[in-house]
Structures are given as C-alpha cells and as structure tokens.
Design a protein around this motif. Structure first.
Motif, PDB file in Angstrom:
ATOM      1  N   LYS A  35       0.995  -0.767   0.007  1.00 29.56           N
ATOM      2  CA  LYS A  35       0.284   0.105   0.212  1.00 29.56           C
ATOM      3  C   LYS A  35       1.046   1.329   0.075  1.00 29.56           C
ATOM      4  N   GLY A  36       0.371   1.879  -0.034  1.00 21.73           N
ATOM      5  CA  GLY A  36       1.162   3.355  -0.504  1.00 21.73           C
ATOM      6  C   GLY A  36       2.356   3.797  -2.011  1.00 21.73           C
ATOM      7  N   SER A  37       2.822   2.322  -1.906  1.00 20.59           N
ATOM      8  CA  SER A  37       3.532   1.751  -3.724  1.00 20.59           C
ATOM      9  C   SER A  37       2.813   2.364  -4.709  1.00 20.59           C
ATOM     10  N   ASN A  38       3.784   2.607  -5.471  1.00 19.58           N
ATOM     11  CA  ASN A  38       3.050   3.377  -7.436  1.00 19.58           C
ATOM     12  C   ASN A  38       3.650   2.464  -8.125  1.00 19.58           C
ATOM     13  N   LEU A  39       3.538   1.008  -8.087  1.00 15.29           N
ATOM     14  CA  LEU A  39       3.852   0.052  -8.436  1.00 15.29           C
ATOM     15  C   LEU A  39       2.656  -0.769  -9.306  1.00 15.29           C
ATOM     16  N   GLU A  40       2.774  -1.227 -10.313  1.00 21.30           N
ATOM     17  CA  GLU A  40       1.599  -1.816 -11.236  1.00 21.30           C
ATOM     18  C   GLU A  40       1.610  -2.635 -10.729  1.00 21.30           C
ATOM     19  N   LYS A  41       0.166  -3.900 -10.399  1.00 22.58           N
ATOM     20  CA  LYS A  41      -0.095  -4.872 -10.148  1.00 22.58           C
ATOM     21  C   LYS A  41       0.113  -5.752 -11.150  1.00 22.58           C
TER      22      LYS A  41
END
Length: 127
Positions: A69-75
């Motif tokens: 959470k809070g990460s800007n990584l795409e899933k």
C-alpha cells in the motif's frame, strides 16, 4: 481442466510457475466445513494449518500482483482460480497468465521463497 484434489492442482500451478520463472502466492481460499469444525484455519500452525486437500476453493496470484500500500508499482494480473464442482473435482474457473510490469526468469526460480510450499516430490520432478 480438472484435478482430483487441491493438492494436485496446487502442485501443477507451482510447477508451472517454477518452470516459467515467477512465484505464486495464495490470495484466498475456502475450507471444507469438516476441517473448519476441527479448528483448522487459513493462518493456523501445525495441525491447525490449512493444507491444499482441505480446500474447496483456491485462488493463486503472482507475488507481484499485490504491491505494498502506498506504492506506485503496478500490479501483475496473473490469477488462477479453482473450485470444487459437483463431481468433487477441482476445476479451474479463471486463469490469466499474462504478466504485466515485470520480467519472468526461470533461472531465478530456485531462489524464490514461495516454492517451499511445493511438495518435495514435485521439487525433485522440477529439478
């Protein structure tokens, strides 16, 4: 595609992931009522730990499928979902094996922690 039980399904999925070069994690699952009554839980320990043959539904995702959470990584969109059908077989109900936003490398499979869940005889078969 159908399997005799959840253990066979899980082993098949882990073996595919190992040979392809990514790691699966359990997203969610459902237990048979018999095992729930015995006190088995998804996060149990020892005798109370849920095993794949105790499950009526298993859903695996790629370990890159749920970034912190809070990460800007795409899933990653990889998901494999299976459920018990009327014949008491595990049947794949949803399968998406398209990886997004990360590379897969079979050479790194032996370094991945998630493969400790794979039964020993499947580890030998994969090597």
């Amino acid at each position: 595609m159908s399997f005799v039980n959840g253990e066979e399904f899980a082993a098949f999925c882990f073996l595919h992931a190992y040979k392809t070069g990514y790691q699966l994690i359990i997203r969610n699952n459902s237990l048979y009522k018999v095992y729930k009554d015995k006190g088995v839980k998804r996060n149990g320990v020892g005798d109370k730990e849920a095993k794949f043959y105790m499950m009526t539904r298993i859903r695996f995702i790629c370990n890159k499928g749920s970034p912190p959470k809070g990460s800007n990584l795409e899933k990653c969109l990889v998901v494999i979902d299976a459920r018990i059908n009327s014949n008491e077989c595990i049947v794949i109900t949803q399968c998406n094996l398209e990886h997004k936003h990360h590379e897969v490398d079979p050479g790194n499979s032996r370094l991945m922690v998630g493969f400790r869940l794979m039964p020993e005889y499947f580890k030998r078969r994969a090597m």
